[in-house]
Design a protein around this motif. Structure first.
Motif, PDB file in Angstrom:
ATOM      1  N   VAL A 458     -36.287  18.148 149.508  1.00 28.45           N
ATOM      2  CA  VAL A 458     -35.856  19.540 149.424  1.00 28.45           C
ATOM      3  C   VAL A 458     -36.164  20.058 148.023  1.00 28.45           C
ATOM      4  N   LYS A 459     -37.008  21.090 147.937  1.00 26.80           N
ATOM      5  CA  LYS A 459     -37.424  21.608 146.639  1.00 26.80           C
ATOM      6  C   LYS A 459     -36.915  23.023 146.369  1.00 26.80           C
ATOM      7  N   LYS A 460     -36.736  23.795 147.416  1.00 33.62           N
ATOM      8  CA  LYS A 460     -36.246  25.160 147.267  1.00 33.62           C
ATOM      9  C   LYS A 460     -35.200  25.432 148.340  1.00 33.62           C
ATOM     10  N   MET A 461     -34.204  26.241 147.982  1.00 34.57           N
ATOM     11  CA  MET A 461     -33.178  26.600 148.962  1.00 34.57           C
ATOM     12  C   MET A 461     -32.822  28.070 148.827  1.00 34.57           C
ATOM     13  N   GLN A 462     -32.342  28.627 149.920  1.00 37.59           N
ATOM     14  CA  GLN A 462     -31.794  29.980 149.899  1.00 37.59           C
ATOM     15  C   GLN A 462     -30.409  29.936 150.525  1.00 37.59           C
ATOM     16  N   GLY A 463     -29.529  30.818 150.075  1.00 40.32           N
ATOM     17  CA  GLY A 463     -28.147  30.729 150.516  1.00 40.32           C
ATOM     18  C   GLY A 463     -27.549  32.051 150.941  1.00 40.32           C
ATOM     19  N   GLN A 464     -26.485  31.946 151.742  1.00 41.42           N
ATOM     20  CA  GLN A 464     -25.684  33.090 152.147  1.00 41.42           C
ATOM     21  C   GLN A 464     -24.219  32.743 151.948  1.00 41.42           C
ATOM     22  N   ILE A 465     -23.412  33.761 151.693  1.00 34.71           N
ATOM     23  CA  ILE A 465     -21.986  33.539 151.487  1.00 34.71           C
ATOM     24  C   ILE A 465     -21.191  34.620 152.199  1.00 34.71           C
ATOM     25  N   LEU A 466     -20.025  34.229 152.717  1.00 34.17           N
ATOM     26  CA  LEU A 466     -19.054  35.165 153.282  1.00 34.17           C
ATOM     27  C   LEU A 466     -17.767  34.975 152.498  1.00 34.17           C
ATOM     28  N   ARG A 467     -17.326  36.014 151.837  1.00 32.46           N
ATOM     29  CA  ARG A 467     -16.091  35.945 151.056  1.00 32.46           C
ATOM     30  C   ARG A 467     -15.535  37.345 150.883  1.00 32.46           C
ATOM     31  N   PHE A 505     -11.455  30.469 149.688  1.00 34.54           N
ATOM     32  CA  PHE A 505     -11.639  30.950 151.062  1.00 34.54           C
ATOM     33  C   PHE A 505     -13.023  31.585 151.267  1.00 34.54           C
ATOM     34  N   SER A 506     -14.023  30.739 151.209  1.00 32.87           N
ATOM     35  CA  SER A 506     -15.399  31.206 151.361  1.00 32.87           C
ATOM     36  C   SER A 506     -16.168  30.298 152.312  1.00 32.87           C
ATOM     37  N   VAL A 507     -17.215  30.856 152.908  1.00 34.61           N
ATOM     38  CA  VAL A 507     -18.154  30.108 153.743  1.00 34.61           C
ATOM     39  C   VAL A 507     -19.538  30.266 153.129  1.00 34.61           C
ATOM     40  N   VAL A 508     -20.222  29.150 152.899  1.00 37.02           N
ATOM     41  CA  VAL A 508     -21.561  29.161 152.309  1.00 37.02           C
ATOM     42  C   VAL A 508     -22.497  28.374 153.220  1.00 37.02           C
ATOM     43  N   VAL A 509     -23.663  28.925 153.485  1.00 34.22           N
ATOM     44  CA  VAL A 509     -24.708  28.215 154.220  1.00 34.22           C
ATOM     45  C   VAL A 509     -25.986  28.244 153.394  1.00 34.22           C
ATOM     46  N   LEU A 510     -26.573  27.064 153.177  1.00 35.49           N
ATOM     47  CA  LEU A 510     -27.809  26.925 152.425  1.00 35.49           C
ATOM     48  C   LEU A 510     -28.879  26.318 153.316  1.00 35.49           C
ATOM     49  N   SER A 511     -30.085  26.831 153.218  1.00 32.75           N
ATOM     50  CA  SER A 511     -31.209  26.312 153.995  1.00 32.75           C
ATOM     51  C   SER A 511     -32.414  26.134 153.090  1.00 32.75           C
ATOM     52  N   SER A 512     -33.126  25.030 153.275  1.00 35.29           N
ATOM     53  CA  SER A 512     -34.314  24.795 152.472  1.00 35.29           C
ATOM     54  C   SER A 512     -35.451  25.679 152.948  1.00 35.29           C
ATOM     55  N   LYS A 513     -36.348  25.993 152.057  1.00 34.89           N
ATOM     56  CA  LYS A 513     -37.525  26.779 152.403  1.00 34.89           C
ATOM     57  C   LYS A 513     -38.742  26.152 151.743  1.00 34.89           C
ATOM     58  N   LYS A 514     -39.877  26.341 152.384  1.00 36.31           N
ATOM     59  CA  LYS A 514     -41.109  25.737 151.874  1.00 36.31           C
ATOM     60  C   LYS A 514     -41.643  26.546 150.704  1.00 36.31           C
TER      61      LYS A 514
END
Length: 514
Positions: A458-467, A505-514
């Motif tokens: 995994v070299k790069k990631m992008q993320g989203q957050i709900l808070r 009280f947060s939700v975070v999702v991270l996904s790798s990207k090429k």
């Protein structure tokens, strides 16, 4: 003395920094890990309150934009979260529903009293064709919960034949007369609902025999070789119910056993949906997190009788349940949806993901205007709730391969009790993306985490957050975007180590990207 006090404070602060906790999380690939079935992200639409009528269905003469009477804004919203299946018509309502009253010309359909939910009279204008056509429009698998409590085996078998038989049978002929040439080929069938309660107050032993009878007579045609039959399962920690079904029902007659669990602090005093204290919030999360214990317990029972893992566990009702909104019909179960619901949704979905070897289906209760809804409507207005946004963030896990995680969670402590503060699940998609979902349920503290991704490339990631600013925050019809998904960039990825701070009280999702 003042100098000594200042020095003491300085040393204390330094000690606090030195010993600040960081949670270490390890994520690794495992060739034997299961796929996370997309059907874990299923939904539920019961004839209850404003779920169907004045929710999904407004009728084809409504000024609200619709397709065959179903709101197009709801269709669009559900497509965006890639809804995989939809359970209908109940719930408790299912065991009172006579499906033949909901087919044919609408003006000729008999009315009925919804005795379970509010005592209202329904006109049966939304029936089998409406539901199955809606599922086709959504690209979702229909999940029909059939009437066992007050129906007959023949009624049930006729319904299967009506939806699935291609031609040449009485029910296929009736379907064609009602305007549908091709069968819908419905795969998922629930054989009754909550048979220990509103489905008939049966014992497990009695229901096991009834179940076998219904399951036997469902095979109406060659199209039914792939039917997925779901036995009405236990509630909470009733492991005896699961034991009886697993022991008494042959594997040739069953594909899944159900399970229901709601995050309810007290059935006699459920607490408010918005103006709750941290004490109530803590108790809600304590009940929600019991899902892990219950799922593990029922899986343990199932493994005694099915070590080959041929029978699935389907958690076909779950979610938060509070007092109804003031001024609304108590039988309609209409409640608001706050950041507490986002915590329940994120943590529960992580539990299901991590048990995905056996958990293959789940259905949050419910989709529109009832209990922990993803969507709320008021006339022509529609809002998306924090729960909806969690489901949207978690679409990355649909049908992805589970990546096992290992860590010791820090504690969320309140009034002398503690809960695991952090929940995590991870997956790898067929396209090669690594996905990590994290939930911090702590109402007061942020938590620093470091995720070891060694060997994951995994070299790069992008993320989203709900808070949001307060745990009680929610979207309203006047402020529909108070809580929305935001980009999350406050993380660092270096040498296979991913570090970040999770806000309270947060939700975070991270996904790798090429």
């Amino acid at each position: 003395m003042k100098k000594i006090s200042s020095l003491f404070i300085f040393l204390f602060m330094c000690q606090s920094v030195v010993f600040a906790q960081e949670t270490k999380i390890t994520v690794r690939e495992d060739q034997n890990a299961p796929k996370i079935s997309k059907h874990i992200y299923g939904h539920f639409a019961e004839h209850l309150g404003r779920s169907i009528y004045d929710g999904f269905y407004v009728g084809d003469t409504s000024a609200i934009p619709n397709k065959e009477g179903v709101r197009t804004d709801i269709i669009k919203a559900l497509k965006e979260i890639q809804i995989p299946n939809l359970r209908w018509p109940g719930g408790c309502f299912a065991d009172t529903y006579q499906w033949k009253d909901g087919i044919g010309p609408q003006e000729e359909r008999p009315t009925m009293v919804n005795s379970w939910w509010g005592g209202v009279t329904e006109d049966n204008s939304f029936g089998t064709h409406n539901f199955l056509n809606l599922c086709e429009e959504l690209g979702a698998e229909p999940f029909i919960s059939g009437n066992v409590g007050s129906g007959t085996v023949k009624d049930f078998a006729d319904w299967v034949q009506y939806t699935n038989h291609p031609a040449g049978s009485p029910m296929a002929k009736l379907r064609k007369e009602n305007g549908r040439e091709e069968p819908w080929n419905v795969k998922f069938w629930g054989i009754g609902n909550e048979m220990w309660g509103c489905g008939g107050n049966m014992t497990a032993e009695y229901y096991a025999n009834i179940y076998k009878q219904y399951a036997t007579f469902m095979n109406a045609s060659e199209n039914n070789e792939n039917l997925y039959r779901i036995a009405a399962g236990a509630t909470g920690d009733d492991y005896h119910w699961t034991e009886v079904l697993m022991r008494e029902v042959p594997k040739s007659l069953i594909e899944a056993v159900g399970l229901h669990h709601y995050a309810v602090i007290d059935w006699k005093a459920k607490g408010p949906s918005t103006n709750y204290t941290e004490d109530i919030y803590f108790k809600s999360m304590k009940e929600a997190l019991k899902m892990d214990e219950f799922v593990a317990g029922h899986i343990e029972v199932m493994e005694k009788y099915d070590p080959e893992n041929e029978i699935d566990l389907a958690v076909d009702e779950w979610g938060g349940w509070y007092e109804v909104e003031e001024g609304t019909n108590p039988g309609f179960l209409y409640q608001q949806n706050t950041m507490r619901d986002a915590m329940i949704a994120g943590a529960t979905l992580n539990i299901f993901n991590n048990h995905s070897e056996r958990v293959k289906m789940a259905n949050i209760a419910q989709t529109v205007n009832v209990l922990q809804a993803q969507i709320l409507t008021e006339g022509e207005k529609m809002i998306l709730t924090p729960t909806y946004h969690v489901f949207k963030m978690y679409t990355v896990h649909h049908d992805a391969k589970l990546l096992p995680v290992a860590f010791d969670s820090p504690e969320y402590t309140f009034n002398g009790e503690s809960l695991p503060a952090i929940s995590v699940s991870a997956s790898k998609s067929e396209a090669g993306s690594t996905n990590i979902s994290l939930v911090n349920i702590d109402a007061q503290k942020e938590h620093k985490v470091e995720i070891d991704l060694e060997g994951m490339d995994v070299k790069k990631m992008q993320g989203q957050i709900l808070r949001s600013g307060k745990i009680q925050d929610h979207n309203t019809f006047d402020d529909p975007d108070k809580i929305t998904i935001k980009d999350f960039k406050d993380f660092n990825l270096k040498n296979g180590k991913l570090s970040m701070v999770l806000p309270p009280f947060s939700v975070v999702v991270l996904s790798s990207k090429k």
